[in-house]
Design a protein around this motif. Structure first.
Motif, mmCIF file in Angstrom:
data_model
loop_
_atom_site.group_PDB
_atom_site.id
_atom_site.type_symbol
_atom_site.label_atom_id
_atom_site.label_comp_id
_atom_site.label_asym_id
_atom_site.label_seq_id
_atom_site.Cartn_x
_atom_site.Cartn_y
_atom_site.Cartn_z
ATOM 1 N N UNK A 1 0.843 -1.204 0.000
ATOM 2 C CA UNK A 1 0.000 0.000 0.000
ATOM 3 C C UNK A 1 0.877 1.253 0.000
ATOM 4 N N UNK A 2 1.907 1.262 0.847
ATOM 5 C CA UNK A 2 2.821 2.410 0.903
ATOM 6 C C UNK A 2 3.569 2.568 -0.421
ATOM 7 N N UNK A 3 3.964 1.449 -1.019
ATOM 8 C CA UNK A 3 4.682 1.497 -2.290
ATOM 9 C C UNK A 3 3.794 2.053 -3.396
ATOM 10 N N UNK A 4 2.530 1.690 -3.410
ATOM 11 C CA UNK A 4 1.603 2.198 -4.432
ATOM 12 C C UNK A 4 1.415 3.697 -4.262
ATOM 13 N N UNK A 5 1.301 4.131 -3.029
ATOM 14 C CA UNK A 5 1.163 5.564 -2.766
ATOM 15 C C UNK A 5 2.419 6.297 -3.260
ATOM 16 N N UNK A 6 3.590 5.773 -2.936
ATOM 17 C CA UNK A 6 4.844 6.391 -3.370
ATOM 18 C C UNK A 6 4.977 6.363 -4.894
ATOM 19 N N UNK A 7 4.585 5.267 -5.518
ATOM 20 C CA UNK A 7 4.680 5.151 -6.976
ATOM 21 C C UNK A 7 3.813 6.200 -7.660
ATOM 22 N N UNK A 8 2.638 6.459 -7.107
ATOM 23 C CA UNK A 8 1.774 7.471 -7.716
ATOM 24 C C UNK A 8 2.402 8.858 -7.593
ATOM 25 N N UNK A 9 3.080 9.112 -6.476
ATOM 26 C CA UNK A 9 3.774 10.396 -6.318
ATOM 27 C C UNK A 9 4.949 10.496 -7.300
ATOM 28 N N UNK A 10 5.716 9.412 -7.409
ATOM 29 C CA UNK A 10 6.831 9.413 -8.360
ATOM 30 C C UNK A 10 6.318 9.664 -9.773
ATOM 31 N N UNK A 11 5.212 9.050 -10.121
ATOM 32 C CA UNK A 11 4.658 9.235 -11.469
ATOM 33 C C UNK A 11 4.337 10.710 -11.716
ATOM 34 N N UNK B 1 -1.681 3.947 -16.336
ATOM 35 C CA UNK B 1 -1.344 5.010 -17.276
ATOM 36 C C UNK B 1 -1.634 4.553 -18.695
ATOM 37 N N UNK B 2 -1.320 3.306 -18.999
ATOM 38 C CA UNK B 2 -1.608 2.769 -20.324
ATOM 39 C C UNK B 2 -3.096 2.748 -20.610
ATOM 40 N N UNK B 3 -3.877 2.368 -19.603
ATOM 41 C CA UNK B 3 -5.333 2.349 -19.771
ATOM 42 C C UNK B 3 -5.872 3.759 -19.964
ATOM 43 N N UNK B 4 -5.309 4.705 -19.241
ATOM 44 C CA UNK B 4 -5.761 6.092 -19.376
ATOM 45 C C UNK B 4 -5.363 6.660 -20.740
ATOM 46 N N UNK B 5 -4.233 6.219 -21.262
ATOM 47 C CA UNK B 5 -3.791 6.687 -22.574
ATOM 48 C C UNK B 5 -4.738 6.214 -23.672
ATOM 49 N N UNK B 6 -5.402 5.096 -23.411
ATOM 50 C CA UNK B 6 -6.328 4.549 -24.394
ATOM 51 C C UNK B 6 -7.658 5.308 -24.407
ATOM 52 N N UNK B 7 -7.871 6.185 -23.422
ATOM 53 C CA UNK B 7 -9.092 6.983 -23.376
ATOM 54 C C UNK B 7 -9.063 7.988 -24.520
#
Length: 109
Positions: free
Chosen positions: A11-21, A58-64
């Motif tokens: 959970x912490x890693x996902x939160x950090x990954x979103x910030x890094x992104x 991000x890939x899924x959002x790019x397909x929007x």
């Protein structure tokens, strides 16, 4: 045999990954910032797993379709900070839900 998953670490890693992104997508991402991100990514398996989830979203959002995305973003009167906060929530909630669904902790007994 599957290895045990530390859900709190993930959970912490996902939160950090979103910030890094968000940081890496900004125009202010320096070479040092990118090197720091690479170090973070290599620190443990949860960082890599979380980053992969962010990339998948991000890939899924790019397909929007662009017209839908641009209209939606243009019609919002959000500050940059509020937009990043909301994106952060999306980048945490969706991967977390996906991981929980795949792991199904309620069936681990």
């Amino acid at each position: 045999m599957t290895s045990a998953i530390d859900h709190e670490a993930l959970k912490k890693a996902i939160h950090a990954a979103s910030k890094w992104y968000a940081i890496l997508q900004s125009q202010q991402a320096s070479k040092q910032t990118k090197q720091d991100w690479q170090l973070w990514l290599q620190q443990n398996k949860y960082h890599r797993l979380a980053w992969d989830q962010v990339q998948e979203i991000q890939g899924a959002m790019s397909a929007t379709p662009g017209t839908i995305t641009s209209t939606t973003l243009r019609n919002t009167a959000l500050s940059r900070r509020e937009l990043l906060r909301r994106l952060g929530v999306v980048f945490v909630a969706i991967p977390t839900a996906s991981i929980v669904w795949h792991i199904k902790p309620w069936q681990l007994d």
